[in-house]
Design a protein around this motif. Structure first.
Motif, mmCIF file in Angstrom:
data_model
loop_
_atom_site.group_PDB
_atom_site.id
_atom_site.type_symbol
_atom_site.label_atom_id
_atom_site.label_comp_id
_atom_site.label_asym_id
_atom_site.label_seq_id
_atom_site.Cartn_x
_atom_site.Cartn_y
_atom_site.Cartn_z
ATOM 1 N N ASN A 101 37.222 -52.096 13.036
ATOM 2 C CA ASN A 101 38.145 -51.974 14.174
ATOM 3 C C ASN A 101 38.661 -50.550 14.381
ATOM 4 O O ASN A 101 39.843 -50.359 14.691
ATOM 5 C CB ASN A 101 39.318 -52.949 14.031
ATOM 6 N N ILE A 102 37.810 -49.565 14.206
ATOM 7 C CA ILE A 102 38.226 -48.177 14.464
ATOM 8 C C ILE A 102 38.272 -47.964 15.977
ATOM 9 O O ILE A 102 37.288 -48.217 16.676
ATOM 10 C CB ILE A 102 37.269 -47.167 13.798
ATOM 11 N N ASP A 103 39.424 -47.515 16.463
ATOM 12 C CA ASP A 103 39.624 -47.280 17.890
ATOM 13 C C ASP A 103 38.965 -45.951 18.279
ATOM 14 O O ASP A 103 39.434 -44.888 17.865
ATOM 15 C CB ASP A 103 41.124 -47.247 18.188
ATOM 16 N N PRO A 104 37.911 -45.987 19.102
ATOM 17 C CA PRO A 104 37.225 -44.757 19.491
ATOM 18 C C PRO A 104 38.135 -43.749 20.195
ATOM 19 O O PRO A 104 37.952 -42.540 20.040
ATOM 20 C CB PRO A 104 36.124 -45.234 20.435
ATOM 21 N N GLU A 105 39.110 -44.234 20.946
ATOM 22 C CA GLU A 105 40.020 -43.318 21.653
ATOM 23 C C GLU A 105 40.896 -42.537 20.670
ATOM 24 O O GLU A 105 41.176 -41.356 20.872
ATOM 25 C CB GLU A 105 40.883 -44.083 22.661
ATOM 26 N N LYS A 106 41.336 -43.209 19.617
ATOM 27 C CA LYS A 106 42.139 -42.517 18.604
ATOM 28 C C LYS A 106 41.305 -41.471 17.866
ATOM 29 O O LYS A 106 41.780 -40.380 17.564
ATOM 30 C CB LYS A 106 42.754 -43.514 17.618
ATOM 31 N N VAL A 107 40.056 -41.818 17.578
ATOM 32 C CA VAL A 107 39.172 -40.856 16.901
ATOM 33 C C VAL A 107 38.941 -39.651 17.807
ATOM 34 O O VAL A 107 39.031 -38.506 17.364
ATOM 35 C CB VAL A 107 37.835 -41.510 16.499
ATOM 36 N N LYS A 108 38.663 -39.892 19.085
ATOM 37 C CA LYS A 108 38.448 -38.783 20.019
ATOM 38 C C LYS A 108 39.690 -37.901 20.100
ATOM 39 O O LYS A 108 39.588 -36.671 20.109
ATOM 40 C CB LYS A 108 38.064 -39.291 21.405
#
Length: 139
Positions: A101-108
């Motif tokens: 459940n890693i949020d791609p927006e948070k990573v970006k």
């Protein structure tokens, strides 16, 4: 503010850098140019510096965002000139994260903050070459 780094010649093409007063980094050349291949080449350490700098930023920011990462790797693909002085003209960072459940927006957002605000290595390199990135997330 100034920083000092001491480096000593150890014969042939080998140099030993004393980093932070207690960590030795041995650099050497390949045998075909007089070295013994007992350590990385100095230019290769430029790639390691970039990865370490931005990697520490991204992990720190994701921890503050409460993003749980199980594994984090980076590949840096660099273009280098064929003519002397051989130097990098572009570097592309591939951020590889693994977790549930890693949020791609948070990573970006974390990567953008590292690249645009915090990573001093990225800031210096951007003045001399093209620096790009991509993000890969898997579970």
């Amino acid at each position: 503010m100034k920083q000092t780094l001491s480096t000593s010649w150890k014969g042939n093409m080998k140099f030993d850098a004393l980093v932070s007063g207690h960590h030795h980094v041995v650099m050497d050349a390949l045998p075909d140019v007089g070295g013994e291949d007992s350590g990385p080449r100095p230019k290769e350490l430029m790639l390691a510096s970039l990865a370490g700098c931005t990697g520490m930023d991204v992990i720190s920011i994701l921890k503050k965002m409460r993003v749980e990462v199980e594994a984090f790797d980076m590949d840096i693909v660099a273009d280098i000139t064929e003519e002397h002085p051989k130097h990098y003209t572009a570097m592309h960072i591939i951020y590889k994260l693994k977790g549930k459940n890693i949020d791609p927006e948070k990573v970006k957002k974390a990567v953008d903050l590292s690249q645009e605000k915090y990573c001093g290595v990225s800031a210096a390199y951007r003045k001399a070459l093209t620096l790009t990135y991509e993000i890969q997330i898997s579970e």
